[in-house]
Design a protein around this motif. Structure first.
Motif, PDB file in Angstrom:
ATOM      1  N   GLY A 115      15.606  35.306 -45.654  1.00 55.01           N
ATOM      2  CA  GLY A 115      16.536  34.315 -45.885  1.00 55.01           C
ATOM      3  C   GLY A 115      16.029  33.063 -45.340  1.00 55.01           C
ATOM      4  N   PHE A 116      15.450  33.356 -44.259  1.00 52.68           N
ATOM      5  CA  PHE A 116      15.061  32.065 -43.290  1.00 52.68           C
ATOM      6  C   PHE A 116      14.176  31.150 -43.949  1.00 52.68           C
ATOM      7  N   HIS A 117      13.022  32.091 -44.505  1.00 53.20           N
ATOM      8  CA  HIS A 117      11.915  31.855 -45.206  1.00 53.20           C
ATOM      9  C   HIS A 117      12.436  30.839 -46.426  1.00 53.20           C
ATOM     10  N   GLU A 118      13.205  31.301 -47.410  1.00 53.33           N
ATOM     11  CA  GLU A 118      13.711  30.792 -48.620  1.00 53.33           C
ATOM     12  C   GLU A 118      14.491  29.457 -48.122  1.00 53.33           C
ATOM     13  N   GLY A 119      15.395  29.843 -47.141  1.00 57.51           N
ATOM     14  CA  GLY A 119      16.230  28.426 -46.679  1.00 57.51           C
ATOM     15  C   GLY A 119      15.192  27.111 -46.284  1.00 57.51           C
ATOM     16  N   LEU A 120      14.011  27.579 -45.755  1.00 58.14           N
ATOM     17  CA  LEU A 120      13.171  26.572 -45.283  1.00 58.14           C
ATOM     18  C   LEU A 120      12.607  25.707 -46.418  1.00 58.14           C
ATOM     19  N   SER A 121      12.049  26.985 -47.437  1.00 59.70           N
ATOM     20  CA  SER A 121      11.645  26.155 -48.729  1.00 59.70           C
ATOM     21  C   SER A 121      12.426  25.347 -49.300  1.00 59.70           C
ATOM     22  N   ARG A 124      19.796  31.312 -53.773  1.00 57.70           N
ATOM     23  CA  ARG A 124      18.307  31.822 -53.407  1.00 57.70           C
ATOM     24  C   ARG A 124      18.360  32.537 -52.165  1.00 57.70           C
ATOM     25  N   VAL A 125      18.787  32.082 -51.314  1.00 54.94           N
ATOM     26  CA  VAL A 125      18.857  32.503 -49.577  1.00 54.94           C
ATOM     27  C   VAL A 125      19.507  34.032 -49.573  1.00 54.94           C
TER      28      VAL A 125
END
Ligand SMILES: Cc1ncc(COP(=O)(O)O)c(C=O)c1O
Length: 368
Positions: free
Chosen positions: A255-261, A23-24
């Motif tokens: 990618g950072f946004h998705e990783g934090l999610s 997903r990232v």
């Protein structure tokens, strides 16, 4: 000439990067938009909200710095240090040494507190170092990736604040895998990297500054010696002003946004429990094979397992076979531990029972 790109997928069980959730990677492949586009500004806002939750802080200045973990280290230090500031730096591995080097480069007067590699720093030694002249900051590594040691911080935080100093903590290898409680532990500047327990490709460094850290920046009498990492400017870019400072790495931030999610969907407690359980599974399997860990049990990282290489075993040959025959990457020792330990990472998306069992089987076959 053109060279079509091809990469062999690996199971990443070294000191970082760790495997990245699909997903990232998908998020990073979304269309690039302008870094001042209103949609992107929404993404930056949500990143700050999620990052505060992951770092367990209400600190307003909590952002990803554009650069790897070392940029986070420099950002934390260059903004707080003015020439001749006394900096007590704890060193029990490679990254404490790097912190001392960075402090010195920004004009800090460095006082080193050392501990043997493989052991945590003793708070009594920090207390001794804090006696005497006024100290600006105490720098310490929470998770020393070169030795697999987890550093307890509560006592050192108390001593640091009693001495009127700021606490700067490297949580590159702990954030997202171990509890990192920025507010509860009284951390004034904290930095991490994306490629370890956050399981996001390398390239960003989350940082957080407490109100005392921000006040120290605001009362500087000299300019921050590093233009790119000067938080007095960078924070205007991430704050409501949106003053242009540099072009944010747009797709890296997707990618950072998705990783934090993903981290918040799993839940911090559940994520720490997963890291602990897989570490215990690995240690039990290694013990059955007669392999010992470097740090004492109470100071072992769950995310980075430092395993003593048995006498007569060729470090490089084993790691080469793991990579070539099993597609598994593990790390070797650094500095004085080169050739003496293997560093097995169980970070983020790489921390699974399946990976542990596969690695144990492969190691067993090779060592036999
Ligand atoms: C504890 C620690 N601090 C700092 C760094 C530097 O991070 P980077 O290599 O992303 O610049 C690392 C990288 O391994 C690390 O493990």
């Amino acid at each position: 000439m053109s060279y079509p790109l091809s990469v062999t997928p690996r199971t990443l069980m070294g000191p970082g990067p760790s495997s990245v959730h699909p997903r990232v990677l998908q998020a990073m492949a979304l269309p690039c938009i302008g870094h001042l586009d209103p949609d992107f500004i929404g993404i930056m806002d949500r990143i700050q909200v999620m990052l505060r939750e992951v770092m367990m802080t209400d600190n307003e200045l909590t952002i990803p710095v554009s650069g790897t973990g070392s940029a986070g280290m420099e950002a934390a230090l260059c903004n707080l240090i003015e020439p001749a500031d006394r900096c007590v730096v704890c060193i029990n591995g490679v990254f404490g040494n790097r912190m001392a080097d960075v402090c010195g480069r920004y004009g800090g007067e460095v006082v080193e507190v050392t501990a043997p590699w493989g052991e945590p720093v003793d708070p009594a030694d920090v207390q001794d170092a804090l006696r005497g002249s006024k100290t600006k900051l105490v720098g310490i590594v929470h998770a020393e990736t070169s030795t697999g040691v987890l550093q307890p911080l509560d006592e050192i935080s108390r001593l640091t604040h009693e001495a009127g100093a700021l606490l700067v903590v490297d949580c590159v290898t702990s954030l997202g895998g171990h509890p990192v409680k920025v507010d509860e532990w009284g951390i004034d500047a904290c930095y991490s990297g994306t490629q370890k327990c956050l399981s996001i490709p390398p390239g960003l460094a989350p940082v957080s500054f407490s109100p005392a850290g921000v006040a120290a920046m605001d009362s500087r009498t000299t300019k921050v010696a590093n233009w790119y990492l000067d938080m007095t400017m960078v924070r205007s870019y991430w704050g409501s002003d949106r003053t242009y400072h540099h072009t944010a790495p747009v797709n890296a931030l997707y990618g950072f946004h998705e990783g934090l999610s993903l981290i918040l969907e799993e839940g911090l407690e559940a994520r720490w429990a997963r890291h602990k359980a897989n570490h215990e599974l690995l240690v039990a399997g290694l013990a059955e094979m007669g392999l010992a860990m470097l740090p004492a049990p109470e100071y072992r990282l769950w995310s980075l397992n430092a395993v003593c290489i048995p006498d007569g075993v060729n470090d490089v040959a084993v790691r080469k076979r793991l990579l070539n025959e099993y597609n598994i990457e593990i790390g070797g020792g650094l500095g004085e531990l080169k050739g003496k330990i293997w560093r097995i990472g169980l970070m983020g998306h790489s921390s699974t029972p399946n990976n542990v069992i596969t690695l144990l089987g492969a190691l067993k076959a090779i060592l036999q």
